[in-house]
Design an enzyme around this catalytic site. Sequence first.
Site, PDB file in Angstrom:
ATOM      1  CG  HIS A 103      -1.865  -1.173   1.225  1.00 45.11           C
ATOM      2  ND1 HIS A 103      -1.474  -2.429   1.610  1.00 45.11           N
ATOM      3  CD2 HIS A 103      -3.178  -1.265   0.875  1.00 45.11           C
ATOM      4  CE1 HIS A 103      -2.507  -3.257   1.505  1.00 45.11           C
ATOM      5  NE2 HIS A 103      -3.548  -2.579   1.071  1.00 45.11           N
TER       6      HIS A 103
ATOM      7  CG  ASP B 217     -10.597   8.995   5.866  1.00 41.34           C
ATOM      8  OD1 ASP B 217     -11.276   9.860   6.438  1.00 41.34           O
ATOM      9  OD2 ASP B 217      -9.697   9.254   5.048  1.00 41.34           O
ATOM     10  N   GLY B 218     -10.411   4.732   7.534  1.00 41.43           N
ATOM     11  CA  GLY B 218     -10.949   3.417   7.883  1.00 41.43           C
ATOM     12  C   GLY B 218     -10.914   3.157   9.373  1.00 41.43           C
TER      13      GLY B 218
ATOM     14  CG  ASN C 227      -5.768   9.726   2.703  1.00 44.25           C
ATOM     15  OD1 ASN C 227      -6.943   9.371   2.599  1.00 44.25           O
ATOM     16  ND2 ASN C 227      -4.797   8.901   3.083  1.00 44.25           N
TER      17      ASN C 227
ATOM     18  CG  HIS D 190      -5.749   2.101  -0.337  1.00 45.67           C
ATOM     19  ND1 HIS D 190      -5.845   2.601   0.937  1.00 45.67           N
ATOM     20  CD2 HIS D 190      -5.800   0.748  -0.210  1.00 45.67           C
ATOM     21  CE1 HIS D 190      -5.937   1.610   1.799  1.00 45.67           C
ATOM     22  NE2 HIS D 190      -5.929   0.474   1.132  1.00 45.67           N
TER      23      HIS D 190
ATOM     24  NE  ARG E 253     -22.452 -16.249  38.764  1.00 46.20           N
ATOM     25  CZ  ARG E 253     -23.361 -15.328  39.015  1.00 46.20           C
ATOM     26  NH1 ARG E 253     -23.143 -14.068  38.705  1.00 46.20           N
ATOM     27  NH2 ARG E 253     -24.511 -15.651  39.576  1.00 46.20           N
TER      28      ARG E 253
ATOM     29  CB  SER F  43     -22.906 -10.513  36.289  1.00 45.86           C
ATOM     30  OG  SER F  43     -24.136  -9.870  36.541  1.00 45.86           O
TER      31      SER F  43
ATOM     32  CD  GLU G 207     -19.269  -6.395  25.866  1.00 48.05           C
ATOM     33  OE1 GLU G 207     -19.962  -6.853  26.792  1.00 48.05           O
ATOM     34  OE2 GLU G 207     -19.655  -5.460  25.118  1.00 48.05           O
TER      35      GLU G 207
ATOM     36  CG  HIS H  85     -23.729 -15.388  33.177  1.00 51.94           C
ATOM     37  ND1 HIS H  85     -22.722 -14.891  33.985  1.00 51.94           N
ATOM     38  CD2 HIS H  85     -24.904 -15.015  33.761  1.00 51.94           C
ATOM     39  CE1 HIS H  85     -23.269 -14.241  35.020  1.00 51.94           C
ATOM     40  NE2 HIS H  85     -24.600 -14.317  34.909  1.00 51.94           N
TER      41      HIS H  85
ATOM     42  CG  HIS I  90     -28.448 -12.738  27.549  1.00 48.63           C
ATOM     43  ND1 HIS I  90     -29.199 -12.137  26.577  1.00 48.63           N
ATOM     44  CD2 HIS I  90     -27.914 -11.725  28.287  1.00 48.63           C
ATOM     45  CE1 HIS I  90     -29.131 -10.812  26.718  1.00 48.63           C
ATOM     46  NE2 HIS I  90     -28.353 -10.538  27.750  1.00 48.63           N
TER      47      HIS I  90
END
Length: 695
Positions: free
Chosen positions: A58, A191-192, A221, A297, A391, A418, A448, A499, A511
Amino acid sequence: LAASGVSGFSAPKFSVRQPTPLFMSTAVDAETKTALATAANEARGLAMDSIAAAHSGHMGLPLGAAEIGAVLYGSQMSYNAKDPTWINRDRFILSAGHGSMFLYSWLNLAGFDLPMEEVMRFRQHHSMTPGHPEFPSSEHNTPGIESTTGPLGQGVANAVGMAASEKMAAAVYNTDEHKIFDHHIFALAGDGCFQEGVSAESAAFAAHEKLDNLIVLYDANEVTLDKMAEYTQSEDILKRYEAYGWEVFEIDGHDLDSVEETIAKAKASDNGKPKFIKCNTIIGKGMEETEGTNAAHGEAGVPYVDKAKKNIGLPDGEKWYVSEGTRDFFAEVQKKNQAKYDAWQSTYAAWKEANPELAKQLQEAVDDYTMPAEDMIKEIPKQTEDAEATRVSQFKVIQEISKLVPYYVSGSADLHGSTRNYINDGGNFGSGFDKTYAGKNLYFGIREHSMGSIMNGFAFHGLFKISGSTFLVFVDYMRPTLRVAALSELDRVSYILTHDSIGVGEDGPTHQPVETVSGLRVIPNLDVYRPADAEETVAAMVSSVTRKEGPTALIFSRQNIDQNNDMDYMARREGALKGAYIAKKETADLDTIIIATGSEVQHALKAAADLPGARVVSMPCMEVFERQSAEYKEEVLPSSCTKRIAMEAGVSDPWYKYASKVVGVDKFGMSAPGDIVMKEYGMTAENLAAEIASM
C-alpha cells in the site's frame, strides 16, 4: 542538505484550521527543516522501491504521511534505537497497518536494527518486514514495532490501552523525588480506522479517563479503498472528537513547521484531554498519476515509481537510496536521544536505590516473571467442598492471584457484579469519583470490542498483566482482538467469560452460549479453559497468568456446580494444569471412557457411579492437553478403549476428535429456569447414562 524536489509536488487541495499559537516558538530551524524534508522524500523512495519489488503493498500512506514520519522520528519522539524496549520510550502505533512501509522506512532511517536488506525483502518469506506490522514474537522480531496492526481501528484502541498503562505505571512507580515514567503514546490512523466502531468506543474511554498522554494523528487524505471518502462519510470528525472531550487540531500534514509545532504543543498540554490532530494530506503524494485518488491506496502506482522518484529529486535509477546527509542527520538525532536516555538512566538508578522493593516489583513486571504454575497452585488455599458456581470460585481465586502477581490488573465491560472479577482493595482505575491511576480495577463501560483492544494495548506496553470480563455470549463483540492477541503471542492478557451455557436459564437464547466455547477453541494459540469445579478453577486461573506463549480464555458458570470431593484437591489442580486428567478411575477392566468439561463433569461422575468399567476424564482445556506428551495422552485416553462418549452443553463437533458419541447441544436454547433448560436438552446424569447404555 538540499530538499529533494519539494517543488515537484502538487498544491494542497484543502484548507486547514491552524492550531492555537504557541507562547514559545517551536518552528523548525532552516537546516533541520531541510534535513526533515530530504528524509521525508527518501522515505517515500524506500516505500516505492520496496512495494514495487514486492509487486504488493500500500503506497498511498507512506507517500502521503512522510512529513509526519519525519517530524516524529526526526524531532518529536523520545526513543533509543539501540535499546528499542526502553521502558520510558515514546510509543508509536501505525493503526493504518496496511501502510507498513511507512514504518519500516522510518525505523531504518532512525537507526533501528532493521537492515536495508530487510527493507528490500518487504512482504517476503521470513523477512523482518511483513505485510502488516507484527509485534515481536516467535515469527518476527522487528525492533520498533509496538503493536500488531492491520484490522482497522484496533491500533487506535491499542494506543488508548498503552496510554492507560503508562498512566498506571506513573502512578504506581513514580515518586515525589524521581519520575521514571513520563512518555507519550502516538498513533497514526486513517479514515478506515475512524469508521470502525472500536475507535469510537476507545475514544470515549480515553476522554472520560483523561488520558492526556495520548496523541492520535489522523491522516486525513479524503480517500478510502473503494471510493473517495466523501462517498461514505460526511461527519465533522473534529466536532465528534471535541464532543468526546479531546483537544483537537487541524493542520496541513505536509507543512513541516505546522506538524512540528502542533505535535510539540500536544505533548506539552497536560490538560486532561487526549489529543487529536487532523493532518490534511494528499494520498500518494509525489506520484502525479495517482496522488489524491483512491487508486493511490494500493500498488497501482508501481508502474510510475521511477518517474515519481525522479520528480521528487531522488537520483535517477538508484533504488533504496538514502543520502549520506540523511544518515548524518539521524546520527545526530540518535546522539540527542542518547543524552535523554542517559539522563533517565541516572534518574532510574537513584530511584532504584531509594525504592528497592518497588524496583524489584517493576523488574518482575518488565520480565513478566511469575513463579511456575506448579508452585503457584500450592500457594492458593484449598477451596470449598460445597456446590458453587465457578464464577464465584474465580472471584476467590483472583484475590490470591492479585497477591501473587502484584502487576496483575483486571476490568469489566460493566459486569463486575455478575462476572465477579473485582479485585478487593485494589482500587479503581481512572480519573474522578473514587478512581486513581493506580487502581487495579478498570471500568470499560459497555464496550467489549474496545476492552479487548485496550487490554492488548496494556500487553503491548509490557508492564502489566490484565484480564477483562463479560458474559461469554458477548465475546464475539471482541473476537477480533482475541485473534490479534493470539497471533501476537500476548501472554499478558486473559479473558474472564461467565454465564457459560444454556444453564443461564431465564435470559433465554440471546444470552445462552451454545457455539461460543467451540468458536474460541478454533483460534490458534488461544487456550480455552472451562473448569469443572473450584479446584480446577484455581488451575485455570494460575495457567492464565503463568503461560508464556499466548492468551487464555477462562469460561465460568453462572449456576452452582458440585465439587469432585472424592478426589484430592491438589490432584485436581495438577491434573487440570495438564488440560485433562482421570477424574474417576475405573474399578474393573476399562470398557468405557466418559469425557466431559465444565458443569457436565458432575453428570459424568454420577453416570459412572454404577459402571465399574467406566473412567471419567475431565478435560478443562483441549489445547493444553494436546501439548502433553504422547505417553501422558495415552495414559489418560488409552487407544485400546474405543467406547468413548463426550458431554458438553455446547455444540458437539469438536468432541468427535476424542469420542465416537457426543451428548451436546446443537441448537439454540430457550427461556426457562436453567435446570429445566438443561434437562430439556439432555444435560443430566440420567440422560448420559441412557446414552452410554445405548452404545
